[in-house]
Design an enzyme around this catalytic site. Sequence first.
Site, PDB file in Angstrom:
ATOM      1  N   SER A 116       0.814  -1.224   0.000  1.00  0.00           N
ATOM      2  CA  SER A 116       0.000   0.000   0.000  1.00  0.00           C
ATOM      3  C   SER A 116       0.850   1.278   0.000  1.00  0.00           C
ATOM      4  O   SER A 116       1.827   1.396   0.736  1.00  0.00           O
ATOM      5  CB  SER A 116      -0.915   0.018   1.227  1.00  0.00           C
ATOM      6  OG  SER A 116      -1.602   1.252   1.273  1.00  0.00           O
TER       7      SER A 116
ATOM      8  N   SER B 224      -0.654   4.112   0.681  1.00  0.00           N
ATOM      9  CA  SER B 224      -1.404   5.058   1.518  1.00  0.00           C
ATOM     10  C   SER B 224      -0.628   5.558   2.739  1.00  0.00           C
ATOM     11  O   SER B 224      -0.687   6.763   3.035  1.00  0.00           O
ATOM     12  CB  SER B 224      -2.736   4.442   1.952  1.00  0.00           C
ATOM     13  OG  SER B 224      -3.508   4.175   0.810  1.00  0.00           O
TER      14      SER B 224
ATOM     15  N   THR C  37      -9.306  -1.670   2.218  1.00  0.00           N
ATOM     16  CA  THR C  37      -9.180  -2.049   0.813  1.00  0.00           C
ATOM     17  C   THR C  37      -9.249  -3.557   0.660  1.00  0.00           C
ATOM     18  O   THR C  37      -9.678  -4.261   1.596  1.00  0.00           O
ATOM     19  CB  THR C  37      -7.969  -1.351   0.131  1.00  0.00           C
ATOM     20  OG1 THR C  37      -8.052  -1.602  -1.260  1.00  0.00           O
ATOM     21  CG2 THR C  37      -6.640  -1.782   0.673  1.00  0.00           C
TER      22      THR C  37
ATOM     23  N   LYS D  46     -13.644  -4.477   1.411  1.00  0.00           N
ATOM     24  CA  LYS D  46     -14.476  -3.295   1.124  1.00  0.00           C
ATOM     25  C   LYS D  46     -15.989  -3.534   1.261  1.00  0.00           C
ATOM     26  O   LYS D  46     -16.727  -2.599   1.517  1.00  0.00           O
ATOM     27  CB  LYS D  46     -14.205  -2.797  -0.296  1.00  0.00           C
ATOM     28  CG  LYS D  46     -12.921  -2.020  -0.457  1.00  0.00           C
ATOM     29  CD  LYS D  46     -12.819  -1.573  -1.905  1.00  0.00           C
ATOM     30  CE  LYS D  46     -11.686  -0.624  -2.134  1.00  0.00           C
ATOM     31  NZ  LYS D  46     -11.721  -0.053  -3.487  1.00  0.00           N
TER      32      LYS D  46
ATOM     33  N   ASN E 274     -14.510   2.367   1.283  1.00  0.00           N
ATOM     34  CA  ASN E 274     -13.038   2.362   1.384  1.00  0.00           C
ATOM     35  C   ASN E 274     -12.519   3.323   2.449  1.00  0.00           C
ATOM     36  O   ASN E 274     -11.310   3.392   2.670  1.00  0.00           O
ATOM     37  CB  ASN E 274     -12.384   2.654   0.025  1.00  0.00           C
ATOM     38  CG  ASN E 274     -12.462   4.116  -0.360  1.00  0.00           C
ATOM     39  OD1 ASN E 274     -13.323   4.846   0.124  1.00  0.00           O
ATOM     40  ND2 ASN E 274     -11.572   4.554  -1.217  1.00  0.00           N
TER      41      ASN E 274
ATOM     42  N   GLY F 183     -16.197  -5.249 -12.666  1.00  0.00           N
ATOM     43  CA  GLY F 183     -15.766  -5.578 -11.307  1.00  0.00           C
ATOM     44  C   GLY F 183     -16.027  -4.422 -10.353  1.00  0.00           C
ATOM     45  O   GLY F 183     -16.851  -3.541 -10.628  1.00  0.00           O
TER      46      GLY F 183
ATOM     47  N   ALA G 122     -14.187  -1.789  -9.493  1.00  0.00           N
ATOM     48  CA  ALA G 122     -13.855  -0.454 -10.008  1.00  0.00           C
ATOM     49  C   ALA G 122     -14.911   0.006 -11.018  1.00  0.00           C
ATOM     50  O   ALA G 122     -15.304   1.176 -11.029  1.00  0.00           O
ATOM     51  CB  ALA G 122     -12.474  -0.471 -10.657  1.00  0.00           C
TER      52      ALA G 122
ATOM     53  N   TYR H 242      -2.810   2.286 -13.100  1.00  0.00           N
ATOM     54  CA  TYR H 242      -1.752   3.303 -12.940  1.00  0.00           C
ATOM     55  C   TYR H 242      -0.358   2.691 -12.970  1.00  0.00           C
ATOM     56  O   TYR H 242       0.628   3.413 -12.860  1.00  0.00           O
ATOM     57  CB  TYR H 242      -1.970   4.131 -11.661  1.00  0.00           C
ATOM     58  CG  TYR H 242      -2.344   3.299 -10.462  1.00  0.00           C
ATOM     59  CD1 TYR H 242      -1.381   2.662  -9.697  1.00  0.00           C
ATOM     60  CD2 TYR H 242      -3.679   3.126 -10.116  1.00  0.00           C
ATOM     61  CE1 TYR H 242      -1.725   1.870  -8.619  1.00  0.00           C
ATOM     62  CE2 TYR H 242      -4.043   2.326  -9.040  1.00  0.00           C
ATOM     63  CZ  TYR H 242      -3.060   1.705  -8.293  1.00  0.00           C
ATOM     64  OH  TYR H 242      -3.410   0.915  -7.229  1.00  0.00           O
TER      65      TYR H 242
ATOM     66  N   GLY I  19      -4.962   6.034 -14.328  1.00  0.00           N
ATOM     67  CA  GLY I  19      -5.707   6.079 -13.064  1.00  0.00           C
ATOM     68  C   GLY I  19      -4.949   6.673 -11.890  1.00  0.00           C
ATOM     69  O   GLY I  19      -5.425   6.609 -10.754  1.00  0.00           O
TER      70      GLY I  19
HETATM   71  P1  NAP Z   1     -12.051  -6.872 -10.123  1.00  0.00           P
HETATM   72  O1  NAP Z   1     -13.242  -6.565  -9.287  1.00  0.00           O
HETATM   73  O2  NAP Z   1     -11.283  -8.116  -9.880  1.00  0.00           O
HETATM   74  O3  NAP Z   1     -12.530  -6.860 -11.673  1.00  0.00           O
HETATM   75  C1  NAP Z   1     -11.651  -7.234 -12.693  1.00  0.00           C
HETATM   76  C2  NAP Z   1     -12.264  -6.914 -14.048  1.00  0.00           C
HETATM   77  O4  NAP Z   1     -11.289  -7.220 -15.060  1.00  0.00           O
HETATM   78  C3  NAP Z   1     -13.509  -7.759 -14.382  1.00  0.00           C
HETATM   79  O5  NAP Z   1     -14.374  -7.014 -15.194  1.00  0.00           O
HETATM   80  C4  NAP Z   1     -12.886  -8.925 -15.174  1.00  0.00           C
HETATM   81  O6  NAP Z   1     -13.777  -9.529 -16.066  1.00  0.00           O
HETATM   82  C5  NAP Z   1     -11.836  -8.170 -15.974  1.00  0.00           C
HETATM   83  N1  NAP Z   1     -10.786  -9.071 -16.442  1.00  0.00           N
HETATM   84  C6  NAP Z   1      -9.822  -9.661 -15.702  1.00  0.00           C
HETATM   85  N2  NAP Z   1      -9.027 -10.418 -16.509  1.00  0.00           N
HETATM   86  C7  NAP Z   1      -9.520 -10.309 -17.770  1.00  0.00           C
HETATM   87  C8  NAP Z   1      -9.139 -10.826 -19.030  1.00  0.00           C
HETATM   88  N3  NAP Z   1      -8.072 -11.624 -19.163  1.00  0.00           N
HETATM   89  N4  NAP Z   1      -9.853 -10.456 -20.128  1.00  0.00           N
HETATM   90  C9  NAP Z   1     -10.924  -9.640 -20.014  1.00  0.00           C
HETATM   91  N5  NAP Z   1     -11.340  -9.112 -18.851  1.00  0.00           N
HETATM   92  C10 NAP Z   1     -10.649  -9.440 -17.729  1.00  0.00           C
HETATM   93  O7  NAP Z   1     -10.970  -5.702 -10.049  1.00  0.00           O
HETATM   94  P2  NAP Z   1     -11.246  -4.147  -9.763  1.00  0.00           P
HETATM   95  O8  NAP Z   1     -11.130  -3.888  -8.320  1.00  0.00           O
HETATM   96  O9  NAP Z   1     -12.488  -3.770 -10.485  1.00  0.00           O
HETATM   97  O10 NAP Z   1      -9.943  -3.468 -10.443  1.00  0.00           O
HETATM   98  C11 NAP Z   1      -9.796  -3.419 -11.847  1.00  0.00           C
HETATM   99  C12 NAP Z   1      -8.622  -2.524 -12.222  1.00  0.00           C
HETATM  100  O11 NAP Z   1      -8.884  -1.187 -11.822  1.00  0.00           O
HETATM  101  C13 NAP Z   1      -7.307  -2.925 -11.561  1.00  0.00           C
HETATM  102  O12 NAP Z   1      -6.286  -2.835 -12.520  1.00  0.00           O
HETATM  103  C14 NAP Z   1      -7.115  -1.899 -10.483  1.00  0.00           C
HETATM  104  O13 NAP Z   1      -5.751  -1.617 -10.237  1.00  0.00           O
HETATM  105  C15 NAP Z   1      -7.787  -0.680 -11.099  1.00  0.00           C
HETATM  106  N6  NAP Z   1      -8.279   0.259 -10.069  1.00  0.00           N
HETATM  107  C16 NAP Z   1      -7.749   1.500 -10.031  1.00  0.00           C
HETATM  108  C17 NAP Z   1      -8.193   2.394  -9.085  1.00  0.00           C
HETATM  109  C18 NAP Z   1      -7.598   3.781  -9.039  1.00  0.00           C
HETATM  110  O14 NAP Z   1      -7.697   4.442  -7.998  1.00  0.00           O
HETATM  111  N7  NAP Z   1      -7.016   4.245 -10.108  1.00  0.00           N
HETATM  112  C19 NAP Z   1      -9.175   2.042  -8.155  1.00  0.00           C
HETATM  113  C20 NAP Z   1      -9.704   0.744  -8.230  1.00  0.00           C
HETATM  114  C21 NAP Z   1      -9.235  -0.144  -9.193  1.00  0.00           C
HETATM  115  P3  NAP Z   1     -14.678 -10.800 -15.606  1.00  0.00           P
HETATM  116  O15 NAP Z   1     -15.825 -10.218 -14.844  1.00  0.00           O
HETATM  117  O16 NAP Z   1     -15.099 -11.422 -16.887  1.00  0.00           O
HETATM  118  O17 NAP Z   1     -13.802 -11.690 -14.765  1.00  0.00           O
END
Ligand code: NAP
Length: 291
Positions: free
Chosen positions: A19, A21, A66, A70, A91, A132, A134, A228, A249
């Site tokens: 983290s 944070s 986190t 969450k 969060n 997912g 996010a 990011y 991000g």
């Molecule tokens: P999550 O709940 O695990 O969701 C993952 C998503 O990615 C799902 O839609 C999943 O699809 C898809 N996915 C994973 N592998 C895949 C593949 N090989 N082909 C196609 N789709 C795929 O994760 P999350 O928490 O939403 O996070 C997602 C991303 O957002 C991460 O990279 C995270 O670092 C980023 N994020 C950034 C911030 C920020 O502050 N900038 C905040 C939160 C998250 P399925 O449903 O089909 O499995």
Amino acid sequence: MLSGKTKVCGIIANPVEHSMSPLLQNFYAEKTGIDFVYVPFKVEDEAVEAAVKGAYALNMVGMNVTIPHKQQVMKYLKSVDGDAKAIGAVNTLVRIEGGFKGYNTDAAGLLRAIAEAGIVPRDESCILLGAGGAAKAVAYTLAKVGAKEVYLLNRNEIKARHLADDINRLAGRKLVIPMSILDYKKIPDKSYLAFQSTSVGMHPDVDFAPVEDEEFYEKIHTGVDLIYTPMETKFMKYVTAAGAKAMNGLDMLLYQGIIAYELWNPEITVEEDVIKEARELLKKQLEESRT
Ligand code: NAP
């Protein structure tokens, strides 16, 4: 310098070692002159309730929460803010009379990050990749600010449908149109604001994008990737190659933390020069953590 009056906050997660944070929150404390300290806590699933109650008993001012806690943490709170309730995830915890109140600063962080980049989703036709956690914050934000329509593409189409149903119920209109990501060619020919919220392209698997077809990116005028690490994802490279604007991000991550810090310390605002320094600190730390 810690004192008997130091306000204590922390983060509960598992794992927590990666983290950023603690670094950032303690940096804000130093820069804003607040007697405040922020510490990491690794908490197992079965200990979330004890952690929340313990934090309250220890007179802690607040916590970040986190992955993977969450959703689970919501059961142990005195109240939950409307945005967090709608997103279904918390969060940030803020101490109130008798317990903690839960907030979700991801959606507000995203909104502030895109607003500062001049991106305004109101009345926009949007594409959202992913369904997912996010994606939920993005979809909720788009509903809240009055996007025109959102094509929601996910590998698992059932998850896309569930998210669309949830958001459409909240919005009171058919805002989100769920689709399998394989059907991306069926999106009507228009110019879209796109959000990439899958984990595809995230370090170390940097050579992938959720859609590997240049034609798809010609429909996009602005592409926001929530990832990011790396700073420029393959999705962003496709967007830029198609002549459109791309952002990552990093600022969403930065602002969700700043909004949390300001919730714990409502008497102050983190100034622009501190935000700039924090951004550089975060970039440097992310780079170092990859090497
Ligand atoms: P999550 O709940 O695990 O969701 C993952 C998503 O990615 C799902 O839609 C999943 O699809 C898809 N996915 C994973 N592998 C895949 C593949 N090989 N082909 C196609 N789709 C795929 O994760 P999350 O928490 O939403 O996070 C997602 C991303 O957002 C991460 O990279 C995270 O670092 C980023 N994020 C950034 C911030 C920020 O502050 N900038 C905040 C939160 C998250 P399925 O449903 O089909 O499995």
